[in-house]
Structure formats: C-alpha cells, structure tokens
Enzyme design. Structure first.
Site, mmCIF file in Angstrom:
data_model
loop_
_atom_site.group_PDB
_atom_site.id
_atom_site.type_symbol
_atom_site.label_atom_id
_atom_site.label_comp_id
_atom_site.label_asym_id
_atom_site.label_seq_id
_atom_site.Cartn_x
_atom_site.Cartn_y
_atom_site.Cartn_z
ATOM 1 N N TYR A 264 -2.514 11.568 7.698
ATOM 2 C CA TYR A 264 -2.865 10.569 6.689
ATOM 3 C C TYR A 264 -2.937 9.174 7.287
ATOM 4 C CZ TYR A 264 -2.022 6.949 3.292
ATOM 5 O OH TYR A 264 -2.091 5.769 2.607
ATOM 6 N N GLY B 22 0.841 -1.190 0.000
ATOM 7 C CA GLY B 22 0.000 0.000 0.000
ATOM 8 C C GLY B 22 0.874 1.236 0.000
ATOM 9 N N CYS B 23 0.472 2.242 0.722
ATOM 10 C CA CYS B 23 1.196 3.518 0.767
ATOM 11 C C CYS B 23 2.677 3.339 1.067
ATOM 12 C CB CYS B 23 0.565 4.409 1.838
ATOM 13 S SG CYS B 23 1.494 5.902 2.183
ATOM 14 N N PHE B 24 3.526 3.810 0.168
ATOM 15 C CA PHE B 24 4.963 3.623 0.405
ATOM 16 C C PHE B 24 5.494 4.507 1.519
ATOM 17 C CE2 PHE B 24 5.475 5.662 -4.132
ATOM 18 C CZ PHE B 24 4.961 6.871 -3.715
#
Length: 200
Positions: free
Chosen positions: A183, A42-44
């Site tokens: 985030y 997912g989000c790096f």
C-alpha cells in the site's frame, strides 16, 4: 486507494480475515508517556509507522477526530479525519518537535487528500488542546511555509474528542507488513515527501 487495497486483499485471501492487532499499552523506547498529541496526515497506518520511529514516543493509536459523529467507524465516519494519537514523554521530545516532524512526513500543500488517498477523511490537520500547543503548532506551520516557500493548507484544529479506530487498523504496519508495504509503495507517499522536503 487504501479502500481499494483492502478490497483487493480481501478478494485474494477469500474468506480469511485481516489480522487483528493485539492491544499493546507498553511504552516503546523505554520512556514513560505523560502527554498525547493528535495529528491527521492521511492514512493512519503510515502515520503510526512514522511516529513510532521517534525516541520518547509510545504505542501510537489510529483513530478519528475533527467531526461531530458519535462512534465513527472506517465505513461511517461523517466529517472525521483519519488521525493518530501520539503518546509521548515531554522530557524526551516536545509537542513542537512532534509538530515539525509531522509536517515533514506529509504533503501540507494538498487540500484534497494525501498522496493516492483522496477525500476529506484523508486531508491533513494539526490538533491542539491548549494555548501552548496552538502556539507551537502555529510556529511549526510557519516554519514549514518558510522551508517550502508556499502556503501550507493544513489547518490547526482544536481537539474535541479522539475516537479509537477498529482493532484491525491498530499497528497495521507491524501485523500486516507485506500488505502495508504494498500500500505505502503504490500510494507514492515516500516519493512525494522526499520531493517536497528533501533532507529537511
């Protein structure tokens, strides 16, 4: 969700630009890295933050892999996944240990993305470059299935090429800690990981 956060931040700060990360090739934790591993979780940004907590791991690099497009970007990445390239010292930590750690920091049951980030680019993948890495990755996946007692959808993918992401994505959790925390919290990543894995 991450794209929405970036858009909201840009609107709030007007003409200001997102802080650019400075290159940092110095190894962390006093170790000399001599191997690399690539993971899609997912989000790096989140993967960078998670892996850099480990002894024997150096400066993790955000990027793209798994697709065929040349020179992918955040806006145009074709079928590439968001990935991290993890430099590590095999005398301190093994590829298998990294693979086990990887599984316990993602939702390997979700085939449509990760947490609030949906779509192919945010799906998971465990990349390998050698037969030894493949065997270790497969063993880690089987272990994850045994712990969760469910089928893990994370594929094992032969690494063809790693493409480094844009500068502002590198070390984002360090250079933009407030935005990163907003985030990560709003995306529900840690809540879901804890729900799945508990203390494993």
């Amino acid at each position: 969700m991450k794209r929405l956060i970036i858009a909201l931040i840009a609107g709030i700060i007007g003409t200001a630009t997102i802080t650019m990360a400075q290159p940092n090739d110095a190894p962390q934790n006093g170790s000399a890295q001599s191997a690399t591993a690539v993971f899609a979780g997912g989000c790096f940004w989140c993967m960078e933050a998670d892996f850099e907590k480990l002894d024997g791991v150096g400066d993790v690099v955000s990027g793209y892999a798994g697709g065929v497009m040349e020179n992918p970007t955040y806006e145009r990445h074709g079928r590439h996944l968001e990935v991290v390239q993890v430099p590590y010292d095999p005398s301190v930590i093994s590829y298998r240990e990294l693979a086990d750690y990887f599984f316990r920091h993602i939702d390997p049951l979700d085939e449509k993305g990760q947490f609030c980030d949906r779509g192919h680019a945010y799906t998971t993948g465990l990349f390998y470059s050698t037969t030894e890495e493949y065997d270790a990755a497969k063993a880690a996946k089987i272990d994850a299935e045994n712990v969760l007692n469910e089928s893990v959808v994370t594929p094992l993918i032969e690494l063809q090429k790693f493409w480094k992401a844009e500068g502002y994505h590198q070390n984002y959790y360090k250079t933009n800690p407030i935005r990163y925390k907003l985030y990560r919290t709003s995306c529900g990543r840690d809540r879901r990981v804890k729900q799945l894995w508990g203390s494993h």
